[in-house]
Scaffold this active site. Structure first.
Site, PDB file in Angstrom:
ATOM      1  N   TRP A 287      57.254  -8.816   2.508  1.00 14.25           N
ATOM      2  CA  TRP A 287      56.465  -9.716   1.651  1.00 14.25           C
ATOM      3  C   TRP A 287      57.353 -10.388   0.596  1.00 14.25           C
ATOM      4  O   TRP A 287      56.981 -11.342  -0.053  1.00 14.25           O
ATOM      5  CB  TRP A 287      55.294  -8.970   0.988  1.00 14.25           C
ATOM      6  N   ASP A 288      58.569  -9.850   0.458  1.00 16.40           N
ATOM      7  CA  ASP A 288      59.527 -10.368  -0.516  1.00 16.40           C
ATOM      8  C   ASP A 288      59.682 -11.893  -0.387  1.00 16.40           C
ATOM      9  O   ASP A 288      59.845 -12.595  -1.378  1.00 16.40           O
ATOM     10  CB  ASP A 288      60.912  -9.734  -0.295  1.00 16.40           C
TER      11      ASP A 288
ATOM     12  N   GLU B 128      54.269   1.871  -3.900  1.00 17.74           N
ATOM     13  CA  GLU B 128      54.188   2.615  -2.640  1.00 17.74           C
ATOM     14  C   GLU B 128      54.088   4.122  -2.835  1.00 17.74           C
ATOM     15  O   GLU B 128      53.853   4.855  -1.879  1.00 17.74           O
ATOM     16  CB  GLU B 128      55.434   2.303  -1.803  1.00 17.74           C
TER      17      GLU B 128
ATOM     18  N   LYS C 238      55.853   3.173  -8.773  1.00 11.94           N
ATOM     19  CA  LYS C 238      57.182   2.692  -8.397  1.00 11.94           C
ATOM     20  C   LYS C 238      57.464   1.308  -8.982  1.00 11.94           C
ATOM     21  O   LYS C 238      58.544   1.034  -9.471  1.00 11.94           O
ATOM     22  CB  LYS C 238      57.272   2.633  -6.870  1.00 11.94           C
ATOM     23  N   GLN C 239      56.484   0.420  -8.892  1.00 11.00           N
ATOM     24  CA  GLN C 239      56.751  -0.974  -9.251  1.00 11.00           C
ATOM     25  C   GLN C 239      55.474  -1.677  -9.677  1.00 11.00           C
ATOM     26  O   GLN C 239      54.377  -1.138  -9.498  1.00 11.00           O
ATOM     27  CB  GLN C 239      57.386  -1.694  -8.073  1.00 11.00           C
TER      28      GLN C 239
HETATM   29  C1  BGC Z   1      59.636  -2.058  -2.119  1.00 20.34           C
HETATM   30  C2  BGC Z   1      58.855  -3.092  -1.333  1.00 20.34           C
HETATM   31  C3  BGC Z   1      59.814  -4.148  -0.852  1.00 20.34           C
HETATM   32  C4  BGC Z   1      60.932  -3.527  -0.054  1.00 20.34           C
HETATM   33  C5  BGC Z   1      61.966  -4.538   0.374  1.00 20.34           C
HETATM   34  C6  BGC Z   1      60.732  -1.487  -1.238  1.00 20.34           C
HETATM   35  O1  BGC Z   1      61.509  -0.594  -1.973  1.00 20.34           O
HETATM   36  O2  BGC Z   1      58.792  -1.032  -2.548  1.00 20.34           O
HETATM   37  O3  BGC Z   1      57.865  -3.679  -2.143  1.00 20.34           O
HETATM   38  O4  BGC Z   1      59.129  -5.078  -0.075  1.00 20.34           O
HETATM   39  O5  BGC Z   1      61.574  -2.556  -0.821  1.00 20.34           O
HETATM   40  O6  BGC Z   1      62.556  -5.156  -0.720  1.00 20.34           O
END
Ligand code: BGC
Length: 735
Positions: A323-324, A470, A583-584
């Site tokens: 999704w980045d 996540e 996490k984010q």
């Molecule tokens: C993140 C995801 C991201 C992926 C690739 C993961 O560590 O939690 O949101 O899409 O890394 O960058």
């Protein structure tokens, strides 16, 4: 716009930094990325010529991943029989400079070794041609301060660094050509031609099983340069499928001509794309480094291709697209290079087949896009994506089957593209099908658990998902996921209306089946019934059902509970799982995207609540916090988040390894996030989409105190503008 020379430099040789510098000094041209390692490095020091969009599975126990080509930049120096190479001769290094010139897209290296007789200096410059996509070029020169007999071994090294390899099960090696062939039939060929200069006394070619090497001998005079220049070509058996104009190897190209073309390309590029930040050189370099980095991974050579989460810096995260791209990188391309933005979205059109199949496999309707996407939308994410550090066993993760917000990112990308470029063609080239199938997917996820009282509306929920954070898996009513699902419904209605209007004028554009009218009617009914996010008395939105009941501890406390620093924090055994530590950015991302729906106080309350509970364990996190901080008019709080995003690959990385797996590599989402912060956050760009046929551009700037002026160009709806913003003035001019 005037710009200073942009150069990233590291002085002194640091053997330990090879993994980081390979990423930091990356060159590339969208077709391939070349890690910034030393020419003499073998596979153990992770050199890579990483190819975009070409994948292979080495064996069923391993992961499918992108391919690294045989490396044509390999070269090693011997002087009077003594090998002078890194890291072996590190103790003889008296000078070392490693440079990436962003202004001209060229990687430089200079190393002086002290031998018993005097000093010997290697200087190299190399680039991935921005104008000839399959082409790489290097000039390797040596000068000694004494007469000597030297040998340079320069060739194509087929012993490539792989994470889940080896991929090439057979090789064809002839003079100056190495072809690696995978079991799947996919092959990669690297060919090269060395042109020596100086007093060459002998030259012979040695072909091995996987490599071809030129041994160039020189009788070197004190102070007189010798060495070679080399043009190399990388081609794959999929070039015809992927590239717009696949190129044949053309050894008539000359190094100096190619280098001039390269400089001209970048000169033109920066004229349009340089972002000036007066009052803050550090931020200016970091942001333009991000822009350079996005440009070297832009698939300009392709019709339909996207950018992997780690760019073209290697096989980390399988070289897959996440999704980045749509949520973080796409805006840069929309505003600077709309053609490439469309190429990125066409990749998702091609991926629809895979998304329909995945939805079917997982028991849903519509399009469930791959969490980690390979060609044709193939899901590359394993159901066991993490290894337990204590037992070595693979752990069941739910990234691919529960991180359902992925499909909404694709629809969101389509929306941003059509509204900001004003180009609706993508909708009639498969984009509308993508949007409709994403809507069908979310419709099939809706559940109604809450029985309404007679007369009151039902509440539609989405259960059992993984949100952007996540660490907490299989949660219900994730605020981000729910709002994005609703967005997909809203945008589907908008896209169908656009289509209807266009079809009226030109019926051959799209066959509007009756089922789409039924879908429209259904969506209109459903949207108001979607459950609202739960908000506590302080205005904080609950990330998912039951989040507030989890243990409320600090990030540091959770970190202190790790028994091994490489442990995965998430999943049901993870240290973060029973706690509110995330996490984010999750709720914060939702607020940043839908900022117009929320009061500033609500946004601030959520920032205050979630920031201390966020590990920022993903490079996607800081920019979303930073954006929201700008929207809350606290740009000085946003500033560190901006630097964190823009400098992500410049400063020493936090995590390079997870267990035995290399997770370093570059961070395109973070570069794109930094760009978004600059344009939407600090500059405060607002593009208000058409009402009654008119759209408008406005700015609500929030510059950090120490910034004097921000200037950049952008293209919106086909018109190019220059923007200049100071603390008390906004200038927008069409150019
Ligand atoms: C993140 C995801 C991201 C992926 C690739 C993961 O560590 O939690 O949101 O899409 O890394 O960058």
């Amino acid at each position: 716009m005037s710009m200073k020379k942009l150069v990233i430099t590291e002085m002194n040789y640091n053997k330990e930094a090879y993994a980081h510098f390979g990423t930091k000094f990356l060159i590339g041209n969208g077709y391939m990325g070349v890690r910034g390692t030393m020419e003499e490095y073998g596979a153990e020091y992770m050199p890579a010529v990483n190819i975009a969009g070409v994948y292979n599975l080495a064996s069923p126990e391993k992961w499918r991943e992108s391919l690294n080509a045989p490396n044509p930049f390999f070269a090693k120096l011997f002087v009077d029989g003594e090998e002078l190479s890194l890291p072996n001769s590190a103790d003889k290094v008296v000078f070392h400079e490693h440079k990436l010139c962003l202004t001209c897209g060229i990687h430089f290296r200079k190393t002086t070794f002290k031998t018993a007789k005097g000093n010997v200096t290697i200087e190299t410059q190399r680039f991935a041609s921005m104008t000839n996509f399959n082409t790489l070029a290097i000039k390797y020169s040596v000068v000694s301060d004494y007469d000597c007999l030297s040998k340079i071994v320069s060739g194509i090294d087929g012993v490539v660094w792989d994470i889940n390899g080896p991929h090439f099960t057979s090789f064809n090696v002839t003079d100056n050509v190495v072809t690696g062939i995978c079991d799947s039939g996919v092959s990669v060929t690297t060919s090269a031609k060395d042109i020596p200069f100086g007093d060459v006394t002998n030259s012979k070619i040695e072909n091995g099983e996987k490599s071809t090497m030129n041994e160039l001998s020189f009788s070197a005079k004190k102070g007189v340069e010798f060495g070679f220049s080399k043009i190399a070509f990388v081609q794959t058996s999929l070039d015809d499928k992927i590239s717009k104009e696949p190129r044949k190897a053309n050894f008539l190209l000359k190094y100096d001509d190619l280098r001039n073309e390269q400089k001209q390309y970048w000169e033109e590029f920066w004229k349009n794309s340089f972002v000036s930040i007066e009052g803050d050189e550090k931020a200016e370099i970091a942001l333009n480094y991000s822009i350079y980095s996005l440009q070297i991974v832009a698939p300009r050579h392709a019709n339909a291709l996207s950018i992997p989460a780690r760019g073209l810096s290697g096989q980390v995260y399988k070289g897959a697209v996440f999704w980045d791209t749509e949520m973080f990188m796409l805006d840069y391309f929309i505003l600077n290079d709309p053609k490439t933005a469309k190429t990125l979205l066409k990749y998702r059109v091609d991926g629809l087949k895979g998304a329909l199949e995945k939805a079917d496999r997982e028991g849903y309707n519509g399009a469930f896009y791959a969490w980690e996407s390979h060609e044709d939308g193939i899901e590359a994410c394993s159901k066991f994506n993490v290894t337990d550090v204590f037992t070595g066993r693979a752990v069941r993760t739910y990234f691919d089957d529960k991180q359902v917000h992925i499909s909404s990112a694709i629809a969101y990308g389509m929306k941003k593209y059509v509204s900001m470029t004003g180009d609706y063609s993508i909708l009639f080239e498969g984009g509308l099908d993508v949007v409709v199938e994403c809507a069908n997917f979310y419709l099939s996820l809706l559940t109604s658990r809450i029985f309404p009282k007679a007369g009151s509306p039902r509440k539609l929920e989405i259960l059992d998902v993984v949100g952007p954070d996540e660490y907490h898996e299989r949660v219900s009513n994730n605020a981000y996921t729910n709002r994005m699902a609703k967005f997909v419904f809203e945008f589907t209605l908008e896209a169908l209306n656009i289509a209807k209007k266009a079809i009226k004028k030109n019926p051959s554009l799209y066959p509007f089946p009756e089922s789409l009218n039924a879908l429209k009617a259904g969506l209109k009914k459903i949207i108001p019934d979607m459950i609202d996010p739960k908000v506590n008395k302080d205005g904080v939105i609950e990330q998912f059902d039951g989040y507030f009941d989890l243990e409320d501890v600090s990030v540091d406390e959770v970190r202190s509970r790790l028994k091994d620093p490489r442990e995965y924090w998430g999943g049901s055994n993870g240290v973060a799982y029973p706690t509110q530590v995330i996490k984010q950015a999750d709720v914060v991302t939702m607020l940043a995207i839908f900022k117009d729906e929320f009061e500033k106080e609500t946004m601030q309350a959520n920032l205050d609540y979630y920031e201390p509970r966020t590990e920022h364990g993903s490079s996607l996190s800081a920019c979303m916090y930073g954006l929201l901080q700008c929207f809350c008019d606290v740009p000085d709080c946003a500033y560190p988040m901006f630097l964190k995003s823009a400098e992500v690959d410049i400063v020493a990385p936090k995590k390079l390894w997870a267990g035995g797996i290399y997770i370093g590599g570059s961070h395109p989402a973070s570069w794109g996030g930094a760009y978004q912060m600059l344009v939407y956050g600090f500059a405060g760009l607002k593009h208000n989409t058409k009402t009654k046929g008119k759209s408008s551009i406005s700015f609500d700037p929030h510059l950090p105190k120490h910034w004097k002026r921000v200037s950049f160009n952008m293209t919106i709806e086909g018109k190019k503008y220059s923007v200049k913003i100071t603390h008390d003035k906004v200038e927008l001019n069409q150019i």
